[in-house]
Design a protein around this motif. Structure first.
Motif, short mmCIF file in Angstrom:
data_model
loop_
_atom_site.label_atom_id
_atom_site.label_comp_id
_atom_site.label_asym_id
_atom_site.label_seq_id
_atom_site.Cartn_x
_atom_site.Cartn_y
_atom_site.Cartn_z
N GLY A 77 12.34 16.70 33.33
CA GLY A 77 13.60 17.30 33.24
C GLY A 77 13.52 18.63 32.66
N ALA A 78 12.95 18.58 31.59
CA ALA A 78 13.01 19.82 30.43
C ALA A 78 12.38 20.96 31.47
CB ALA A 78 12.11 19.70 29.32
N ALA A 79 11.26 20.67 32.38
CA ALA A 79 10.52 21.78 32.97
C ALA A 79 11.52 22.44 33.88
CB ALA A 79 9.23 21.00 33.43
N ILE A 80 12.33 21.58 34.66
CA ILE A 80 13.28 22.23 35.73
C ILE A 80 13.97 23.23 34.99
CG2 ILE A 80 15.34 21.44 37.15
CD1 ILE A 80 13.76 18.77 37.52
N GLU A 81 14.63 22.73 33.80
CA GLU A 81 15.64 23.68 33.20
C GLU A 81 14.88 25.04 32.51
OE1 GLU A 81 17.53 21.60 30.03
OE2 GLU A 81 18.10 19.79 31.33
N LEU A 82 13.53 24.89 32.11
CA LEU A 82 12.91 25.93 31.60
C LEU A 82 12.34 26.85 32.32
CD1 LEU A 82 11.65 26.58 28.63
CD2 LEU A 82 9.42 25.41 29.62
N ALA A 83 12.22 26.38 33.64
CA ALA A 83 11.93 27.42 34.77
C ALA A 83 13.08 28.22 35.10
CB ALA A 83 11.52 26.60 36.11
N ARG A 84 14.22 28.14 34.75
CA ARG A 84 15.17 29.02 35.07
C ARG A 84 15.21 30.15 33.99
NH1 ARG A 84 19.24 23.93 34.64
NH2 ARG A 84 18.79 22.97 36.77
N THR A 85 14.71 30.03 32.90
CA THR A 85 14.87 30.93 31.73
C THR A 85 13.12 31.87 31.52
OG1 THR A 85 14.95 29.35 30.23
CG2 THR A 85 16.97 30.28 30.78
N HIS A 86 12.28 30.65 31.78
CA HIS A 86 10.85 31.13 31.35
C HIS A 86 10.30 30.96 32.69
CE1 HIS A 86 13.00 30.11 27.43
NE2 HIS A 86 11.93 30.69 26.93
N LYS A 87 10.06 31.99 33.50
CA LYS A 87 9.68 31.86 34.87
C LYS A 87 7.98 31.69 34.90
CE LYS A 87 13.39 32.93 36.67
NZ LYS A 87 14.55 32.00 37.40
N GLN A 88 7.14 32.06 33.65
CA GLN A 88 5.93 31.75 33.83
C GLN A 88 5.61 30.57 32.98
OE1 GLN A 88 3.46 35.46 33.45
NE2 GLN A 88 5.56 36.33 33.11
N ALA A 89 6.66 30.14 32.43
CA ALA A 89 6.28 28.73 31.57
C ALA A 89 5.76 27.49 32.32
CB ALA A 89 7.37 28.32 30.59
N ILE A 90 4.81 26.83 31.85
CA ILE A 90 4.40 25.38 32.37
C ILE A 90 4.46 24.45 31.61
CG2 ILE A 90 2.24 24.46 33.76
CD1 ILE A 90 1.24 27.49 33.60
N CYS A 91 5.20 23.23 31.98
CA CYS A 91 5.64 22.14 30.94
C CYS A 91 5.09 20.95 31.40
CB CYS A 91 7.12 22.36 30.79
SG CYS A 91 7.64 21.20 29.62
N VAL A 92 4.10 20.17 31.10
CA VAL A 92 3.63 19.26 31.53
C VAL A 92 3.24 18.07 30.73
CG1 VAL A 92 2.45 20.49 33.58
CG2 VAL A 92 1.06 20.00 31.47
N THR A 93 2.82 16.63 31.30
CA THR A 93 2.28 15.62 30.44
C THR A 93 0.88 15.49 30.91
OG1 THR A 93 3.35 13.99 31.87
CG2 THR A 93 4.43 14.60 29.72
N LEU A 94 -0.23 15.00 30.02
CA LEU A 94 -1.55 15.08 30.23
C LEU A 94 -1.93 13.51 29.87
CD1 LEU A 94 -2.74 18.46 29.30
CD2 LEU A 94 -2.02 17.64 31.33
N HIS A 95 -3.01 13.04 30.72
CA HIS A 95 -3.58 11.90 30.40
C HIS A 95 -4.81 12.21 30.05
CE1 HIS A 95 -5.18 8.02 30.44
NE2 HIS A 95 -6.20 8.05 31.44
N PRO A 96 -5.43 12.04 28.74
CA PRO A 96 -6.84 12.42 28.22
C PRO A 96 -7.97 11.53 28.81
CG PRO A 96 -5.60 11.38 26.60
CD PRO A 96 -4.82 11.24 27.86
N GLY A 97 -7.70 10.46 29.23
CA GLY A 97 -8.67 9.31 29.38
C GLY A 97 -8.73 8.42 28.11
N THR A 98 -9.75 7.65 28.29
CA THR A 98 -9.67 6.71 26.92
C THR A 98 -10.72 7.34 26.16
OG1 THR A 98 -9.63 4.84 28.53
CG2 THR A 98 -10.51 4.30 26.23
N VAL A 99 -10.26 7.94 24.94
CA VAL A 99 -11.00 8.62 23.96
C VAL A 99 -11.42 7.83 22.86
CG1 VAL A 99 -10.84 10.86 22.42
CG2 VAL A 99 -9.34 10.86 24.52
N ALA A 100 -12.35 7.92 22.63
CA ALA A 100 -13.17 7.31 21.45
C ALA A 100 -12.79 7.64 19.85
CB ALA A 100 -14.68 7.44 21.28
N THR A 101 -11.65 6.97 19.76
CA THR A 101 -10.88 7.33 18.31
C THR A 101 -10.63 5.98 17.67
OG1 THR A 101 -8.55 7.53 19.29
CG2 THR A 101 -9.99 9.72 19.44
#
Length: 218
Positions: free
Chosen positions: A147-171
């Motif tokens: 939802g925030a990405a939709i709003e951000l695109a109106r004012t920040h045309k080159q912004a990229i707003c995403v969620t990422l899955h890193p896999g199962t990380v050994a931590t």
């Protein structure tokens, strides 16, 4: 020189991403800077002390056992306390960071805002149930960022707003729960995530990707 901001820089993934990025890296954490993503006043204070804008804002915070509550094996184990703790840490926290990071996102050039989610937060990919609080919190995070990405695109045309899955990380975060899943060291996970972020365009904003760059269903 590109500037990068890492929220949660003392954790396994956050520290690895901070160490792998080229350019000027600002790393913030609860332990070193008192940044508590569940406390909005803390976010305002710490982010308000930053100057300029950033080419990358990477939120690496999160918890699988927020408040000491173990992932539920069945809906019968669900508690209000676990739901609230998970939502505060895994959904509310990154969303509030984005809210107060808006002045740090440039309007005149590309910027990536990425928050760590998890494949188990995908409703479409859920085939086995369980882990209800954690799944629900990550699903909520995905919705908030979308939802925030939709709003951000109106004012920040080159912004990229995403969620990422890193896999199962050994931590330490995953050690108890990795099971038969293949794990990768934090340095490899960081390289994968940076590669994905480097390939993103504004057309990808609002989406959910894994460490290989493949889209994950909502």
């Amino acid at each position: 020189m590109e500037r990068h901001l890492i929220i949660g820089a003392s954790g396994g993934i956050g520290s690895a991403v901070a160490g792998a990025l080229e350019g000027e890296v600002t790393g913030l954490s609860r332990s070193a800077h008192g940044l508590d993503v569940t406390d909005e006043d803390s976010i305002v204070r710490v982010l308000g002390g930053l100057e300029g804008t950033f080419d990358t804002i990477f939120v690496a915070t999160g918890a699988l056992t927020a408040g000491g509550h173990e992932p539920e094996k069945t809906i019968k184990a669900l508690t209000p306390e676990a739901l609230l703790e998970q939502f505060q840490v895994n959904a509310m926290g990154p969303a509030l960071v984005l809210k107060h990071a808006l002045p740090l996102i440039p309007r005149d050039r590309r910027c990536v805002f990425a928050a760590l989610s998890a494949r188990v937060g995908s409703i479409g990919n859920n085939q086995i149930g369980g882990w209800h609080s954690y799944r629900a919190a990550k699903s909520a995070l995905n919705q908030l960022i979308h939802g925030a990405a939709i709003e951000l695109a109106r004012t920040h045309k080159q912004a990229i707003c995403v969620t990422l899955h890193p896999g199962t990380v050994a931590t330490p975060f995953t050690a108890k729960y990795a099971g038969r899943h293949t794990t990768v060291p934090p340095e490899k996970a960081a390289a994968n995530l940076i590669n994905v972020m480097d390939q993103l365009t504004p057309d990808h904003s609002g989406e959910f990707f894994d460490y290989s760059g493949a889209a994950i269903p909502w």
